[in-house]
Each structure stands twice: as C-alpha cells, then as structure tokens.
Design a protein around this motif. Structure first.
Motif, PDB file in Angstrom:
ATOM      1  N   VAL A 164       7.674  31.708 -46.095  1.00  0.00           N
ATOM      2  CA  VAL A 164       7.328  30.280 -46.143  1.00  0.00           C
ATOM      3  C   VAL A 164       5.923  30.134 -46.716  1.00  0.00           C
ATOM      4  CG1 VAL A 164       6.915  28.203 -44.772  1.00  0.00           C
ATOM      5  CG2 VAL A 164       8.824  29.717 -44.199  1.00  0.00           C
ATOM      6  N   PRO A 165       5.734  29.338 -47.779  1.00  0.00           N
ATOM      7  CA  PRO A 165       4.402  29.169 -48.376  1.00  0.00           C
ATOM      8  C   PRO A 165       3.494  28.313 -47.486  1.00  0.00           C
ATOM      9  CG  PRO A 165       5.985  27.730 -49.463  1.00  0.00           C
ATOM     10  CD  PRO A 165       6.774  28.592 -48.526  1.00  0.00           C
ATOM     11  N   THR A 166       2.228  28.696 -47.416  1.00  0.00           N
ATOM     12  CA  THR A 166       1.283  27.953 -46.571  1.00  0.00           C
ATOM     13  C   THR A 166       0.042  27.504 -47.339  1.00  0.00           C
ATOM     14  OG1 THR A 166       0.193  30.019 -45.899  1.00  0.00           O
ATOM     15  CG2 THR A 166       2.014  29.235 -44.515  1.00  0.00           C
ATOM     16  N   SER A 196       6.019  25.286 -42.835  1.00  0.00           N
ATOM     17  CA  SER A 196       4.778  25.812 -43.421  1.00  0.00           C
ATOM     18  C   SER A 196       3.593  25.552 -42.506  1.00  0.00           C
ATOM     19  CB  SER A 196       4.533  25.191 -44.802  1.00  0.00           C
ATOM     20  OG  SER A 196       4.468  23.788 -44.723  1.00  0.00           O
TER      21      SER A 196
END
Length: 475
Positions: free
Chosen positions: A17-19, A227
């Motif tokens: 998951v991109p943060t 995210s």
C-alpha cells in the motif's frame, strides 16, 4: 513461540500500500478530532462522578443519610479500595478486550452506579454505590494510557495525555458550578440526589458513544484509509512498544514485578495521589469550615480547576518542546509544597492565605499525566504495558485511600495532620521523580556501554523494554 503484534501482521498484509501521499500532520489532526474528545469527556465525567461526594458533603448528604463519625471518610476510602482491587482483573481484560471497548462498557456501568447513588438512604447503601463506582472507574487510567500509546509516538503522547487530562481541571470548575446550581433546587427530592442522577445518566450516554465511535485499534479505524493506517503504524513503530496483541504472556507479568522503574513509578504515584485524595474528598469541606455558605463553598472551589488546567497545559507543552519530564514533575511539586505549608502553618483566621494554599496544592495533579507518559513510553510488550498501567492506576488508588484517612473526625475542623501529610508527600514525590531520572540515565548509559551508540529499532518483535537492549528510556 512469541506471537507477533497485530500491527505487524497488518503491515505484512498491506505491504504494497503506497503511503507517500499521506500528510502526517493532517493525519494526526484527523486522529485527534476523532478520539481525543471522547477521551476528554470520559475523564471529565470520571472525576465529576467521583468528586460529587465532595460537593454533596456541603449539600446535606451527611444529615440526610445520618452519617456520623468517620462514615463520610470511609465511603471515600472504600471507593478507592474497590478501585485498587479491580485493577487486578483489569490486567486480564485489557489483554483480551480492546481498550476502547472495555472503557466504554465500564463508563456505562459507572454512570449507572453514580445514578444509583441518588437512591441511597443510609450509610450502607451509599457505601455499596460508591464501591461499584470504584470498580467500574478503575479502568479509566489504564484504558486511556493504552489508547494514547496506540495512536501516537512517545513525543506526541505528552500533549495528547494533556488534552484528555485537563478534563480533571474542567471537572473541578464544572463541579463547583453544578453543585451551586443544584443547591438552588428546593423540593422533596434533595439537590444532591438530583445531581447524582443527572450526572450518572449523562455518563452512561457518553459510555455508549465511546463504544460506538472509538476504534479498537488503528487497524480497525473505519475512518482511516488503508494508506493512512499503514502510514500511522509505520510512524508509531519508533515507540518499539507494540500496538495490540491478545496473547497473554505470563513472563512479562513476572518481569514487570521485578522491574525497578515500575516500583519507583508506583511509590512516586502514591505520594502524588495522597494530595489528590485530599482535594477530591475534602476541599469543599475545608472551605466550608471558614464559615462560607455551602453554595459559596462550592463556587470558591472552582479556582482549583483553573490551577490544574494551567499547570497541566504548561507541563504538556513543556515536555513536547524540551522533554525533561523529571524536571517538569519537580516544577509541579513546588507549588504543592508551598500550598501544603500555607494550609498547615497559617493561623486559621488567615482565610485568604489558606485558600491560596488549597488552590496551589492542585498544581500537583499535573504530575499524574507525566507518570502516565513515563509508564507508556518506557514499558514495552503488550502484557507488560497492561500490567504497568494497572500498577500505576492502582498506586493512584493507594494514595487516594491514604489521603481521606488523614481526615479524622477527632481533628476537625482544622484537620492539621492531613494538611501536614500534603506537605510531606509532595516533597517525597519530587524526590521520587529525581531518583527515576537518575535510574533512567544510568540504565541508558549501561545499555550504550554494552551495545555501543548504534541504535537498532526492534519494532514489532513483541519484546519488552528489558529484553530489547536497543530500547532507550525517556526521562
């Protein structure tokens, strides 16, 4: 085999998951708005429900229930005895039930117990209601400590502890105003009974809202995107204390029992809380003994809340900017020592000076969130943190058991031994904080000499602070 923290499993399942787009400042603000108001309301109401007995003392409860001798003191004491005993099962329940749920359920029950106090008809019935109130209120400190540690880093926890802890000062102000208002009610149902009933019902409602709206853990917060949840867990991982695990580790209990810092925290909390017991139960009585009417005694007690709020905010901001919790702790004991001295040694005709002393003693309440912060920041391992929070909360009970017992009927109306006890315990609390500071400095240096200056973050291994030699204590 050591079970992983639930946060570690969540991060493993959401590792892709991109943060990058998550703004931590906005995320912190979002979390603050979602959970701090409920924590604040719970803390306001726990103090109000507890301190209402203080105000009821000048509203006729002693006469209406035919309380004689030390009956009133004993009802205050048994509240904290029940509070202390309930901390034992609290350790288990906080390990098995998420802190938010356990808190909300108990708020509902203690609101019911507070409302039931309105129906007391003698010493025994009042005592039973107060015992149940103590049992259900016992979870407030440990639950709020654990909740705060789940959503914030160690440096962020200081102002957040402050945000909900100033509820105590707000409750002191509201308590005086509420007592004054209900003393204007004149009918067959006594004002103190209506006060207990109304506040109890409001408390139960807040408890229901707490169950519904505070998430069990950051991983279960529906108002956080995936995210945001991942970014938050990565952010708080620097604590090296974990977030949540339902696995019960008996070895961590044994370690907690042998941990020097926890016994120092315990002794310091007891010394601090003796004055709290005096303020909670007898401040209105001391003011009333100057010859003021009961309504005016209630109102004259409200500046105590202002003192509590000012010192709590000062400490919270100060720790966030400079750390040095030990120094801020000692800073708060100085007014308490001065206040205890004014109460103890000024002649009784000097009402203004003694009133100032009563108000100054309230500065000491700002030390309790420091002790809470130390406990959560310096204890790692979910079972150990549950035990540590219960120990500190239990120590608070011990001090509050001792405090009211210093008020013996034979010492009325000046209660000089009780006032001297305030002075002595404040000085002892300050000394305890300094010893804690020395211990943490020594322990950190010992670990550096063993492991070198390199600091390795052991984030989700489920290790305690003693098992993790790269863990560093804050002071």
């Amino acid at each position: 085999m050591r079970r992983k923290d639930d946060a570690a499993e969540f991060l493993e399942d959401h590792g892709n998951v991109p943060t990058e787009q998550v703004d931590m400042k906005s995320l912190r603000r979002k979390i603050d708005l979602r959970i701090i108001p409920f924590m604040f309301c719970c803390y306001v109401l726990q103090f109000l429900d507890k301190v209402m007995l203080n105000y009821a003392a000048v509203m006729g409860i002693k006469t209406d229930l035919h309380l004689t001798g030390n009956d009133f003191t004993n009802t205050a004491t048994w509240f904290f005895i029940a509070y202390l005993i309930a901390e034992v099962p609290n350790v288990y329940f906080l390990q098995k039930i998420p802190a938010a749920k356990w808190l909300g359920i108990n708020v509902i029950f203690w609101g019911t117990a507070a409302a039931a106090s309105a129906g007391a008809h003698d010493y025994r019935s009042l005592l039973v209601a107060r015992i149940f109130l103590g049992i259900f209120e016992a979870t407030i400190g440990p639950s709020l400590m654990l909740l705060s540690s789940q959503f914030y880093t160690r440096s962020e926890q200081a102002p957040r502890f402050t945000f909900w802890y100033i509820g105590l000062g707000v409750a002191q102000i509201l308590g005086g105003v509420i007592s004054f208002a209900f003393q204007q009610v004149h009918n067959s149902f006594a004002g103190w009974r209506i006060m207990f009933l109304v506040l109890g019902l409001v408390t139960a409602l807040v408890g229901a809202l707490t169950v519904l709206f505070i998430p069990d853990t950051p991983m279960k917060a529906k108002w956080l995107s995936e995210s945001e949840a991942v970014a938050l867990l990565q952010h708080v991982s620097v604590n090296q204390t974990g977030v949540w695990s339902s696995a019960f580790d008996g070895n961590q209990i044994w370690e907690a029992m042998r941990d020097v810092q926890l016994w120092l925290l315990t002794l310091t909390t007891i010394c601090t809380s003796v004055s709290s017991g005096v303020v909670t139960t007898y401040s209105a009585t001391l003011i009333n003994n100057f010859g003021f009417t009961p309504p005016h005694s209630a109102l004259l007690n409200t500046p105590s809340g202002i003192v509590s709020i000012v010192f709590t905010l000062t400490v919270g901001i100060g720790i966030r900017r400079t750390s040095h919790r030990w120094a801020w702790f000692i800073f708060c004991t100085i007014p308490g020592i001065i206040g205890g001295g004014l109460m103890s040694f000024l002649p009784k005709h000097n009402k203004a000076g003694i009133l100032v002393g009563i108000y100054l003693v309230n500065a000491i309440v700002a030390t309790l969130p420091i002790l809470y912060q130390w406990t959560m920041a310096n204890c790692a391992g979910h079972t150990k943190r549950a035990v540590a929070s219960a120990l500190v909360a239990g120590s608070f009970s011990v001090g509050n058991i001792i405090g009211p017992q210093t008020f013996q009927a034979r010492n009325a109306p000046e209660y000089r031994p009780a006032k001297v006890a305030v002075l002595a315990t404040q000085a002892a609390a300050g000394a305890g904080a300094f010893v804690l500071f020395l211990y943490y400095v020594w322990e950190n240096r010992r670990r550096r000499s063993r492991c070198g200056d390199m600091e390795v973050e052991v984030k989700w291994a489920g290790l305690t602070d003693r098992q993790n030699q790269w863990f560093r204590y804050v002071y």
